[in-house]
Write a protein that holds these residues in place. Structure first.
Motif, mmCIF file in Angstrom:
data_model
loop_
_atom_site.group_PDB
_atom_site.id
_atom_site.type_symbol
_atom_site.label_atom_id
_atom_site.label_comp_id
_atom_site.label_asym_id
_atom_site.label_seq_id
_atom_site.Cartn_x
_atom_site.Cartn_y
_atom_site.Cartn_z
ATOM 1 N N MET A 63 -14.089 -10.954 10.243
ATOM 2 C CA MET A 63 -13.686 -11.902 9.187
ATOM 3 C C MET A 63 -13.736 -11.255 7.806
ATOM 4 N N LYS A 64 -14.796 -10.441 7.587
ATOM 5 C CA LYS A 64 -14.919 -9.778 6.299
ATOM 6 C C LYS A 64 -13.743 -8.833 6.046
ATOM 7 N N TYR A 65 -13.333 -8.112 7.119
ATOM 8 C CA TYR A 65 -12.205 -7.183 7.003
ATOM 9 C C TYR A 65 -10.926 -7.946 6.666
ATOM 10 N N SER A 66 -10.741 -9.080 7.327
ATOM 11 C CA SER A 66 -9.555 -9.903 7.097
ATOM 12 C C SER A 66 -9.525 -10.417 5.662
ATOM 13 N N THR A 67 -10.687 -10.851 5.171
ATOM 14 C CA THR A 67 -10.779 -11.357 3.796
ATOM 15 C C THR A 67 -10.470 -10.252 2.792
ATOM 16 N N GLY A 68 -10.966 -9.031 3.084
ATOM 17 C CA GLY A 68 -10.692 -7.903 2.197
ATOM 18 C C GLY A 68 -9.222 -7.578 2.131
ATOM 19 N N LYS A 69 -8.550 -7.596 3.277
ATOM 20 C CA LYS A 69 -7.104 -7.345 3.314
ATOM 21 C C LYS A 69 -6.348 -8.401 2.528
ATOM 22 N N GLU A 70 -6.785 -9.653 2.630
ATOM 23 C CA GLU A 70 -6.116 -10.741 1.929
ATOM 24 C C GLU A 70 -6.308 -10.604 0.417
ATOM 25 N N THR A 71 -7.507 -10.196 -0.004
ATOM 26 C CA THR A 71 -7.751 -9.990 -1.438
ATOM 27 C C THR A 71 -6.855 -8.884 -1.980
ATOM 28 N N LYS A 72 -6.739 -7.790 -1.227
ATOM 29 C CA LYS A 72 -5.887 -6.687 -1.655
ATOM 30 C C LYS A 72 -4.438 -7.139 -1.760
ATOM 31 N N ARG A 73 -3.993 -7.914 -0.775
ATOM 32 C CA ARG A 73 -2.615 -8.421 -0.788
ATOM 33 C C ARG A 73 -2.386 -9.295 -2.022
ATOM 34 N N LYS A 74 -3.363 -10.140 -2.345
ATOM 35 C CA LYS A 74 -3.228 -11.031 -3.497
ATOM 36 C C LYS A 74 -3.199 -10.246 -4.808
ATOM 37 N N ILE A 75 -3.989 -9.190 -4.885
ATOM 38 C CA ILE A 75 -3.981 -8.343 -6.091
ATOM 39 C C ILE A 75 -2.586 -7.751 -6.296
ATOM 40 N N ILE A 76 -2.023 -7.191 -5.215
ATOM 41 C CA ILE A 76 -0.692 -6.585 -5.305
ATOM 42 C C ILE A 76 0.353 -7.626 -5.671
ATOM 43 N N GLU A 77 0.311 -8.769 -5.016
ATOM 44 C CA GLU A 77 1.327 -9.801 -5.254
ATOM 45 C C GLU A 77 1.228 -10.359 -6.671
ATOM 46 N N THR A 78 0.009 -10.579 -7.143
ATOM 47 C CA THR A 78 -0.182 -11.104 -8.499
ATOM 48 C C THR A 78 0.269 -10.088 -9.546
ATOM 49 N N ALA A 79 -0.091 -8.824 -9.340
ATOM 50 C CA ALA A 79 0.353 -7.776 -10.262
ATOM 51 C C ALA A 79 1.877 -7.678 -10.274
ATOM 52 N N PHE A 80 2.468 -7.801 -9.111
ATOM 53 C CA PHE A 80 3.936 -7.768 -8.986
ATOM 54 C C PHE A 80 4.567 -8.871 -9.831
ATOM 55 N N GLN A 81 4.025 -10.084 -9.734
ATOM 56 C CA GLN A 81 4.555 -11.225 -10.478
ATOM 57 C C GLN A 81 4.345 -11.051 -11.984
ATOM 58 N N LEU A 82 3.142 -10.667 -12.377
ATOM 59 C CA LEU A 82 2.832 -10.546 -13.797
ATOM 60 C C LEU A 82 3.573 -9.387 -14.456
ATOM 61 N N MET A 83 3.734 -8.314 -13.724
ATOM 62 C CA MET A 83 4.404 -7.134 -14.281
ATOM 63 C C MET A 83 5.858 -7.418 -14.614
ATOM 64 N N SER A 84 6.469 -8.323 -13.899
ATOM 65 C CA SER A 84 7.881 -8.635 -14.156
ATOM 66 C C SER A 84 8.072 -9.173 -15.570
ATOM 67 N N ASP A 85 7.070 -9.871 -16.096
ATOM 68 C CA ASP A 85 7.155 -10.438 -17.446
ATOM 69 C C ASP A 85 6.526 -9.544 -18.507
ATOM 70 N N LYS A 86 5.401 -8.905 -18.167
ATOM 71 C CA LYS A 86 4.600 -8.222 -19.177
ATOM 72 C C LYS A 86 4.810 -6.716 -19.227
ATOM 73 N N GLY A 87 5.301 -6.139 -18.134
ATOM 74 C CA GLY A 87 5.305 -4.692 -18.032
ATOM 75 C C GLY A 87 3.943 -4.202 -17.584
ATOM 76 N N PHE A 88 3.838 -2.922 -17.289
ATOM 77 C CA PHE A 88 2.582 -2.406 -16.742
ATOM 78 C C PHE A 88 1.523 -2.197 -17.814
ATOM 79 N N ASP A 89 1.909 -1.677 -18.958
ATOM 80 C CA ASP A 89 0.922 -1.378 -20.000
ATOM 81 C C ASP A 89 0.165 -2.621 -20.453
ATOM 82 N N ALA A 90 0.857 -3.748 -20.563
ATOM 83 C CA ALA A 90 0.229 -4.976 -21.053
ATOM 84 C C ALA A 90 -0.524 -5.729 -19.961
ATOM 85 N N LEU A 91 -0.394 -5.282 -18.738
ATOM 86 C CA LEU A 91 -1.050 -5.936 -17.606
ATOM 87 C C LEU A 91 -2.509 -5.494 -17.536
#
Length: 203
Positions: free
Chosen positions: A1-29
């Motif tokens: 379960m811990k491994y699964s939760t870790g994978k989900e957190t990593k996925r959420k980090i990538i997905e959130t960064a993907f969404q935010l970067m579209s508006d802000k760019g990488f430097d401002a993120l």
């Protein structure tokens, strides 16, 4: 379960960064902003990534890959057939390129071009983009060349120039779509009316 939760957190980090970067760019993120959006501490970010840049490299490989590797072998096999329909093959490739943008092509396109801008500062990003560009250029070159060999694609223009035009039109429509989202990016296949001069014979 811990491994699964870790994978989900990593996925959420990538997905959130993907969404935010579209508006802000990488430097401002910021890492703080990403982790606030997913309801995790900043410390948990470093469980998955050593730096913001390392996260970006993971993001570009998992969310901004146009899927060349998934279709190249299949398409090359189709092109090897004696009487292949090169126009149908090129239209299939175009459809798959746009399908790779996912359910929100506007966000994908904006994030991708933010990556292009940032590549001027980051050699790893620049090299990855150049590799992707070269792979696609070589791939399209093979398709165009095969079409010319079969007499299906016009031969009054050299293969690489046609390849560059095809790539430029696809990339140009992506930029146009960011400015005018009601534009149908699949209109790019209309260039095929100019490109193709004959259909494969019925034999």
């Amino acid at each position: 379960m811990k491994y699964s939760t870790g994978k989900e957190t990593k996925r959420k980090i990538i997905e959130t960064a993907f969404q935010l970067m579209s508006d802000k760019g990488f430097d401002a993120l910021s890492i703080d902003e990403i982790m606030k959006h997913i309801g995790r501490t900043k410390g948990s970010f470093y469980v998955h990534f050593k730096s913001k840049e390392e996260m970006l490299y993971e993001l570009m490989r998992t969310r901004l890959d146009r899927g060349y590797g998934h279709m190249a072998a299949e398409i090359k096999e189709e092109l090897s057939l004696d009487n292949c329909d090169v126009r149908a093959i090129l239209e299939k490739v175009t459809a798959k390129i746009y399908a790779s943008l996912g359910d929100d092509p506007l966000t994908w396109t904006a994030t991708f071009y933010q990556l292009v801008i940032y590549s001027r500062k980051d050699e790893t990003v620049r090299e990855w983009l150049e590799l992707n560009f070269n792979q696609w250029s070589e791939f399209l070159h093979i398709i165009v060349e095969r079409g010319q060999e079969l007499g299906q694609i016009r031969s009054d223009m050299d293969t690489q120039t046609i390849t560059n035009l095809l790539m430029g039109i696809v990339l140009g429509y992506e930029i146009l779509y960011m400015l005018k989202p009601q534009v149908d990016m699949t209109e790019v296949i209309k260039i095929h009316d100019w490109l193709f001069i004959s259909k494969p014979s019925a034999e």
